[in-house]
Design a protein around this motif. Sequence first.
Motif, PDB file in Angstrom:
ATOM      1  N   CYS A  43       0.809  -1.215   0.000  1.00 39.31           N
ATOM      2  CA  CYS A  43       0.000   0.000   0.000  1.00 39.31           C
ATOM      3  C   CYS A  43       0.848   1.274   0.000  1.00 39.31           C
ATOM      4  N   ALA A  44       2.082   1.190   0.500  1.00 39.89           N
ATOM      5  CA  ALA A  44       2.975   2.339   0.396  1.00 39.89           C
ATOM      6  C   ALA A  44       3.260   2.646  -1.073  1.00 39.89           C
ATOM      7  N   ASP A  45       3.445   1.601  -1.884  1.00 31.79           N
ATOM      8  CA  ASP A  45       3.651   1.807  -3.313  1.00 31.79           C
ATOM      9  C   ASP A  45       2.370   2.277  -3.998  1.00 31.79           C
ATOM     10  N   LEU A  46       1.234   1.681  -3.621  1.00 33.41           N
ATOM     11  CA  LEU A  46      -0.032   2.091  -4.234  1.00 33.41           C
ATOM     12  C   LEU A  46      -0.349   3.547  -3.930  1.00 33.41           C
TER      13      LEU A  46
ATOM     14  N   ASP B  48      -1.523   8.497  -5.795  1.00 33.90           N
ATOM     15  CA  ASP B  48      -1.506   9.826  -5.174  1.00 33.90           C
ATOM     16  C   ASP B  48      -2.659   9.982  -4.188  1.00 33.90           C
ATOM     17  N   ARG B  49      -2.810   8.974  -3.330  1.00 31.66           N
ATOM     18  CA  ARG B  49      -3.871   8.992  -2.313  1.00 31.66           C
ATOM     19  C   ARG B  49      -3.280   8.562  -0.977  1.00 31.66           C
ATOM     20  N   GLU B  50      -3.874   9.031   0.115  1.00 34.88           N
ATOM     21  CA  GLU B  50      -3.470   8.600   1.446  1.00 34.88           C
ATOM     22  C   GLU B  50      -4.083   7.241   1.731  1.00 34.88           C
ATOM     23  N   ILE B  51      -3.230   6.276   2.031  1.00 34.87           N
ATOM     24  CA  ILE B  51      -3.693   4.920   2.344  1.00 34.87           C
ATOM     25  C   ILE B  51      -3.125   4.528   3.698  1.00 34.87           C
ATOM     26  N   ILE B  52      -4.005   4.191   4.623  1.00 33.53           N
ATOM     27  CA  ILE B  52      -3.615   3.789   5.971  1.00 33.53           C
ATOM     28  C   ILE B  52      -3.874   2.296   6.134  1.00 33.53           C
ATOM     29  N   VAL B  53      -2.861   1.567   6.556  1.00 31.75           N
ATOM     30  CA  VAL B  53      -2.985   0.119   6.778  1.00 31.75           C
ATOM     31  C   VAL B  53      -2.939  -0.144   8.272  1.00 31.75           C
ATOM     32  N   ASP B  54      -3.914  -0.887   8.765  1.00 36.21           N
ATOM     33  CA  ASP B  54      -3.982  -1.203  10.187  1.00 36.21           C
ATOM     34  C   ASP B  54      -4.467  -2.642  10.326  1.00 36.21           C
ATOM     35  N   GLY B  55      -4.233  -3.227  11.506  1.00 36.33           N
ATOM     36  CA  GLY B  55      -4.776  -4.563  11.715  1.00 36.33           C
ATOM     37  C   GLY B  55      -3.958  -5.411  12.655  1.00 36.33           C
ATOM     38  N   ASP B  56      -4.179  -6.717  12.545  1.00 27.87           N
ATOM     39  CA  ASP B  56      -3.583  -7.695  13.452  1.00 27.87           C
ATOM     40  C   ASP B  56      -2.441  -8.427  12.759  1.00 27.87           C
ATOM     41  N   GLU B  57      -1.489  -8.836  13.568  1.00 29.81           N
ATOM     42  CA  GLU B  57      -0.365  -9.635  13.052  1.00 29.81           C
ATOM     43  C   GLU B  57      -0.821 -11.084  12.929  1.00 29.81           C
ATOM     44  N   ASP B  58      -0.625 -11.660  11.748  1.00 32.91           N
ATOM     45  CA  ASP B  58      -0.935 -13.073  11.557  1.00 32.91           C
ATOM     46  C   ASP B  58      -0.171 -13.569  10.338  1.00 32.91           C
ATOM     47  N   LEU B  59       0.269 -14.813  10.394  1.00 31.18           N
ATOM     48  CA  LEU B  59       0.973 -15.416   9.274  1.00 31.18           C
ATOM     49  C   LEU B  59      -0.029 -16.115   8.364  1.00 31.18           C
ATOM     50  N   VAL B  60       0.153 -15.942   7.066  1.00 29.03           N
ATOM     51  CA  VAL B  60      -0.682 -16.633   6.084  1.00 29.03           C
ATOM     52  C   VAL B  60       0.236 -17.416   5.155  1.00 29.03           C
ATOM     53  N   PRO B  61      -0.247 -18.510   4.559  1.00 29.17           N
ATOM     54  CA  PRO B  61       0.591 -19.276   3.629  1.00 29.17           C
ATOM     55  C   PRO B  61       1.050 -18.400   2.473  1.00 29.17           C
ATOM     56  N   ALA B  62       2.273 -18.641   2.010  1.00 27.99           N
ATOM     57  CA  ALA B  62       2.831 -17.831   0.924  1.00 27.99           C
ATOM     58  C   ALA B  62       1.958 -17.891  -0.325  1.00 27.99           C
ATOM     59  N   ASN B  63       1.317 -19.060  -0.573  1.00 26.77           N
ATOM     60  CA  ASN B  63       0.501 -19.153  -1.780  1.00 26.77           C
ATOM     61  C   ASN B  63      -0.816 -18.399  -1.671  1.00 26.77           C
ATOM     62  N   SER B  64      -1.123 -17.840  -0.482  1.00 24.60           N
ATOM     63  CA  SER B  64      -2.310 -16.997  -0.330  1.00 24.60           C
ATOM     64  C   SER B  64      -1.992 -15.521  -0.524  1.00 24.60           C
TER      65      SER B  64
ATOM     66  N   GLU C 202      -7.055  -4.323  -6.361  1.00 19.49           N
ATOM     67  CA  GLU C 202      -8.308  -4.019  -7.054  1.00 19.49           C
ATOM     68  C   GLU C 202      -9.215  -3.138  -6.197  1.00 19.49           C
ATOM     69  N   LEU C 203      -9.318  -3.462  -4.905  1.00 18.85           N
ATOM     70  CA  LEU C 203     -10.178  -2.678  -4.020  1.00 18.85           C
ATOM     71  C   LEU C 203      -9.642  -1.259  -3.827  1.00 18.85           C
ATOM     72  N   VAL C 204      -8.322  -1.151  -3.661  1.00 18.42           N
ATOM     73  CA  VAL C 204      -7.737   0.176  -3.440  1.00 18.42           C
ATOM     74  C   VAL C 204      -7.857   1.043  -4.694  1.00 18.42           C
ATOM     75  N   THR C 205      -7.576   0.466  -5.865  1.00 16.33           N
ATOM     76  CA  THR C 205      -7.695   1.265  -7.093  1.00 16.33           C
ATOM     77  C   THR C 205      -9.147   1.640  -7.361  1.00 16.33           C
ATOM     78  N   ASN C 206     -10.098   0.752  -7.039  1.00 15.14           N
ATOM     79  CA  ASN C 206     -11.515   1.108  -7.153  1.00 15.14           C
ATOM     80  C   ASN C 206     -11.878   2.233  -6.205  1.00 15.14           C
ATOM     81  N   ALA C 207     -11.365   2.163  -4.959  1.00 17.31           N
ATOM     82  CA  ALA C 207     -11.647   3.218  -3.980  1.00 17.31           C
ATOM     83  C   ALA C 207     -11.073   4.552  -4.443  1.00 17.31           C
ATOM     84  N   ALA C 208      -9.884   4.499  -5.044  1.00 12.36           N
ATOM     85  CA  ALA C 208      -9.277   5.740  -5.545  1.00 12.36           C
ATOM     86  C   ALA C 208     -10.061   6.298  -6.727  1.00 12.36           C
TER      87      ALA C 208
END
Length: 364
Positions: free
Chosen positions: A245-248, A253-269, A279-285
């Motif tokens: 999201c820092a790159d997005l 050219d929009r402010e994007i704030i990422v928040d949440g919980d720490e959790d490990l997910v499988p690499a293939n996910s 897709e969601l962020v570009t739609n929101a923008a």
Amino acid sequence: MPIAAEVRPNEAARLAAVRRYDILDSPPDGAFDRITALAARRLNVPIAIVSIVDEDRIWFKSHHGLPVEQIDRAPGLCASAIMGNTPYLIEDARSDPRSLANPLVAGDFGLRFYAAVPLATGDGHNLGTLCVIDKEPRSINDDQVEDLKDLASIVMDQLELRLSSLTAIGEANLMAKEIDHRVMNSLQFVSGLLAMQSRSTDVGDGATHLRLAANRVAAVAQVHRHFYADVAEEVSCIAFLRRLCADLASILDREIIVDGDEDLVPANSIQPIGLITNELVTNAAKYGAGRIDVAFRVEGESNSLAVCDEGRGLPAGFDPNAATAGLGMRVISTLANQLQGAVTAGPNTGKGGACITVQFPRSG
């Protein structure tokens, strides 16, 4: 005084070969267990072992008739057996000078009979042994020795097959990364061309659409870039989302704030999660306004990924899973299905915008 382990002159190279085969501490394998069971039955002994001699231990890949996974290297007879390239035979350990003082012979275990064949690699390194053990003295004839040698060769065939599979998987992963790197470069090239075309004087009203297309392609390229920044089997999802999201934010050219919980997910996910976020962020923008919030939450046995904006909100009766939904929402639904998840939509409470949420099961 502790017994010192015997060491071959080329021990460093031998240990490097052990590491190359990547067999130590691997899970149980029925192929090896069948070999030790057959060895025990053919030689009429209670114990048969496929051993790998490590730097300071002897680890058992298969241990028929013995509920032990490893022993220290020093008292182990397998460490002596790998010193040579021929079968190592002890018919009565209490009268054999090579084993009289061995704790496995003199102690409670009471080893009396031991026969082993080194597991030799094609380049001449002994990884360990296929050995058979009894607590009674016994003789071994030439046919039985030949059987043990043949079974040791089958063990090595299995180890070579496993090594070839690991090598093939490694090469396939490297090729996949190379392909994905080229895809990323191609996407960045296309994005650059679209952005350049949007600045041309002859495109008129199409300039806005070209810029949006350039941003969308550039955002997908960033998903590919960050996906291969993580090479572990499990990945911190929140750390991945923050990098992405820092790159997005820079691209859109929009402010994007990422928040949440720490959790490990499988690499293939991670790739579908990244593409959904993109897709969601570009739609929101494109359709929303104000700040874009990305939240990753752990909710019992599920994870949720939500992207919210501060725009005009969703139209009445909006259903993200409807057949009439736009291409972007259909892409999101397809990616959510890869995660065995579901997509929901609702208002951004108190801020007048919209929230799209994907909920999917936690791993493990």
